[in-house]
Design a protein around this motif. Structure first.
Motif, mmCIF file in Angstrom:
data_model
loop_
_atom_site.group_PDB
_atom_site.id
_atom_site.type_symbol
_atom_site.label_atom_id
_atom_site.label_comp_id
_atom_site.label_asym_id
_atom_site.label_seq_id
_atom_site.Cartn_x
_atom_site.Cartn_y
_atom_site.Cartn_z
ATOM 1 N N MET A 1 -51.180 3.838 41.297
ATOM 2 C CA MET A 1 -49.786 3.916 40.866
ATOM 3 C C MET A 1 -49.104 2.587 41.185
ATOM 4 O O MET A 1 -49.195 2.085 42.293
ATOM 5 N N THR A 2 -48.426 2.039 40.205
ATOM 6 C CA THR A 2 -47.697 0.795 40.431
ATOM 7 C C THR A 2 -46.281 1.109 40.892
ATOM 8 O O THR A 2 -45.801 2.227 40.751
ATOM 9 N N MET A 3 -45.626 0.100 41.436
ATOM 10 C CA MET A 3 -44.237 0.271 41.870
ATOM 11 C C MET A 3 -43.357 0.693 40.694
ATOM 12 O O MET A 3 -42.470 1.507 40.846
ATOM 13 N N LYS A 4 -43.600 0.143 39.504
ATOM 14 C CA LYS A 4 -42.773 0.477 38.344
ATOM 15 C C LYS A 4 -42.816 1.968 38.039
ATOM 16 O O LYS A 4 -41.876 2.517 37.519
ATOM 17 N N ASN A 5 -43.932 2.634 38.348
ATOM 18 C CA ASN A 5 -44.027 4.075 38.121
ATOM 19 C C ASN A 5 -43.076 4.856 39.008
ATOM 20 O O ASN A 5 -42.780 6.008 38.736
ATOM 21 N N LEU A 6 -42.628 4.238 40.091
ATOM 22 C CA LEU A 6 -41.699 4.899 41.007
ATOM 23 C C LEU A 6 -40.253 4.768 40.537
ATOM 24 O O LEU A 6 -39.381 5.459 41.034
ATOM 25 N N PHE A 7 -40.000 3.870 39.606
ATOM 26 C CA PHE A 7 -38.643 3.587 39.154
ATOM 27 C C PHE A 7 -38.265 4.461 37.967
ATOM 28 O O PHE A 7 -39.118 4.898 37.202
ATOM 29 N N ALA A 8 -36.981 4.647 37.790
ATOM 30 C CA ALA A 8 -36.481 5.304 36.582
ATOM 31 C C ALA A 8 -36.808 4.417 35.383
ATOM 32 O O ALA A 8 -36.824 3.188 35.499
ATOM 33 N N PRO A 9 -37.059 5.021 34.230
ATOM 34 C CA PRO A 9 -37.335 4.205 33.044
ATOM 35 C C PRO A 9 -36.122 3.353 32.636
ATOM 36 O O PRO A 9 -34.990 3.810 32.715
ATOM 37 N N ILE A 10 -36.409 2.139 32.211
ATOM 38 C CA ILE A 10 -35.403 1.254 31.630
ATOM 39 C C ILE A 10 -35.652 1.288 30.123
ATOM 40 O O ILE A 10 -36.695 0.818 29.655
ATOM 41 N N LEU A 11 -34.722 1.890 29.387
ATOM 42 C CA LEU A 11 -34.929 2.162 27.971
ATOM 43 C C LEU A 11 -33.956 1.387 27.094
ATOM 44 O O LEU A 11 -32.821 1.147 27.499
ATOM 45 N N ASP A 12 -34.408 1.045 25.885
ATOM 46 C CA ASP A 12 -33.459 0.501 24.918
ATOM 47 C C ASP A 12 -32.639 1.668 24.370
ATOM 48 O O ASP A 12 -32.926 2.839 24.634
ATOM 49 N N ARG A 13 -31.620 1.358 23.622
ATOM 50 C CA ARG A 13 -30.687 2.390 23.174
ATOM 51 C C ARG A 13 -31.356 3.484 22.345
ATOM 52 O O ARG A 13 -31.097 4.660 22.550
ATOM 53 N N SER A 14 -32.204 3.113 21.406
ATOM 54 C CA SER A 14 -32.799 4.143 20.550
ATOM 55 C C SER A 14 -33.703 5.081 21.345
ATOM 56 O O SER A 14 -33.667 6.305 21.136
ATOM 57 N N ALA A 15 -34.495 4.559 22.266
ATOM 58 C CA ALA A 15 -35.342 5.414 23.102
ATOM 59 C C ALA A 15 -34.486 6.294 24.006
ATOM 60 O O ALA A 15 -34.809 7.467 24.237
ATOM 61 N N LEU A 16 -33.381 5.745 24.508
ATOM 62 C CA LEU A 16 -32.478 6.519 25.358
ATOM 63 C C LEU A 16 -31.849 7.674 24.569
ATOM 64 O O LEU A 16 -31.794 8.809 25.056
ATOM 65 N N VAL A 17 -31.410 7.409 23.350
ATOM 66 C CA VAL A 17 -30.798 8.451 22.525
ATOM 67 C C VAL A 17 -31.808 9.570 22.255
ATOM 68 O O VAL A 17 -31.465 10.755 22.326
ATOM 69 N N GLU A 18 -33.051 9.224 21.987
ATOM 70 C CA GLU A 18 -34.099 10.246 21.796
ATOM 71 C C GLU A 18 -34.280 11.089 23.059
ATOM 72 O O GLU A 18 -34.396 12.310 22.987
ATOM 73 N N LYS A 19 -34.318 10.415 24.193
ATOM 74 C CA LYS A 19 -34.502 11.121 25.461
ATOM 75 C C LYS A 19 -33.323 12.063 25.726
ATOM 76 O O LYS A 19 -33.518 13.206 26.159
ATOM 77 N N VAL A 20 -32.109 11.588 25.475
ATOM 78 C CA VAL A 20 -30.916 12.422 25.678
ATOM 79 C C VAL A 20 -30.959 13.639 24.763
ATOM 80 O O VAL A 20 -30.599 14.748 25.184
ATOM 81 N N PHE A 21 -31.422 13.466 23.539
ATOM 82 C CA PHE A 21 -31.555 14.603 22.617
ATOM 83 C C PHE A 21 -32.454 15.676 23.234
ATOM 84 O O PHE A 21 -32.108 16.858 23.258
ATOM 85 N N ASP A 22 -33.597 15.255 23.749
ATOM 86 C CA ASP A 22 -34.525 16.197 24.392
ATOM 87 C C ASP A 22 -33.895 16.867 25.613
ATOM 88 O O ASP A 22 -34.053 18.074 25.822
ATOM 89 N N LEU A 23 -33.185 16.104 26.409
ATOM 90 C CA LEU A 23 -32.546 16.646 27.617
ATOM 91 C C LEU A 23 -31.467 17.671 27.257
ATOM 92 O O LEU A 23 -31.316 18.687 27.929
#
Length: 163
Positions: free
Chosen positions: A1-23
């Motif tokens: 496991m890398t350190m980045k796996n421990l962090f919250a995802p840093i998403l661009d706007r379109s990926a974030l909007v998709e994720k929010v839709f699912d949430l």
């Protein structure tokens, strides 16, 4: 496991909007907080922790380097946007981070439509510039964190010996 796996995802706007839709399909309450987060300090921690208490998912919008320069001056930011985003993403109560290029957070609010838009105590609900946009879709504006007595600018002044 890398350190980045421990962090919250840093998403661009379109990926974030998709994720929010699912949430939203899972009835998650979405909170959006935003800021420059240049030279991170305890006031930032208290603001973001207070924002997380409002809902299930905390999204943090980070001002782009270009916008920080416009807001704070040519010598800012002290850290580049990707590093500022990574620091915020490392906080356990932050779920997602995005960098926004616009002068204000308004377009990000319109895209995400958070249940709560959290601002720091240097505002009141009535003085938050984006409050009308949040109201348009039925969201709420909330003031969180401790009194605004910490700032990156003050920290730099102290470090420079110009108390």
């Amino acid at each position: 496991m890398t350190m980045k796996n421990l962090f919250a995802p840093i998403l661009d706007r379109s990926a974030l909007v998709e994720k929010v839709f699912d949430l939203r399909q899972a009835d998650a309450r979405i909170v959006l907080a935003n800021g420059c987060f240049d030279l991170f300090h305890v006031g930032h921690i208290r603001y973001l922790a207070g924002a997380k208490e409002l809902g299930d998912v905390l999204i943090v919008g980070i001002n782009s380097d270009f916008q920080v320069r416009k807001l704070k001056g040519a010598s800012r930011p002290f850290m580049p946007e990707n590093e500022r985003a990574e620091i915020v993403a490392a906080l356990r109560f932050v779920d997602f981070v995005t960098i926004f290029p616009e002068a204000t957070v308004e377009e990000l609010i319109r895209a995400v439509k958070p249940d709560f838009h959290a601002k720091g105590t240097d505002y009141t609900v009535e003085t938050v510039p984006e409050r009308a946009i949040v109201r348009e879709y039925g969201g709420q504006t909330a003031i969180v964190g401790d009194p605004k007595n910490h700032s990156s600018t003050d920290l730099m002044t102290k470090l420079a010996g110009n108390r």
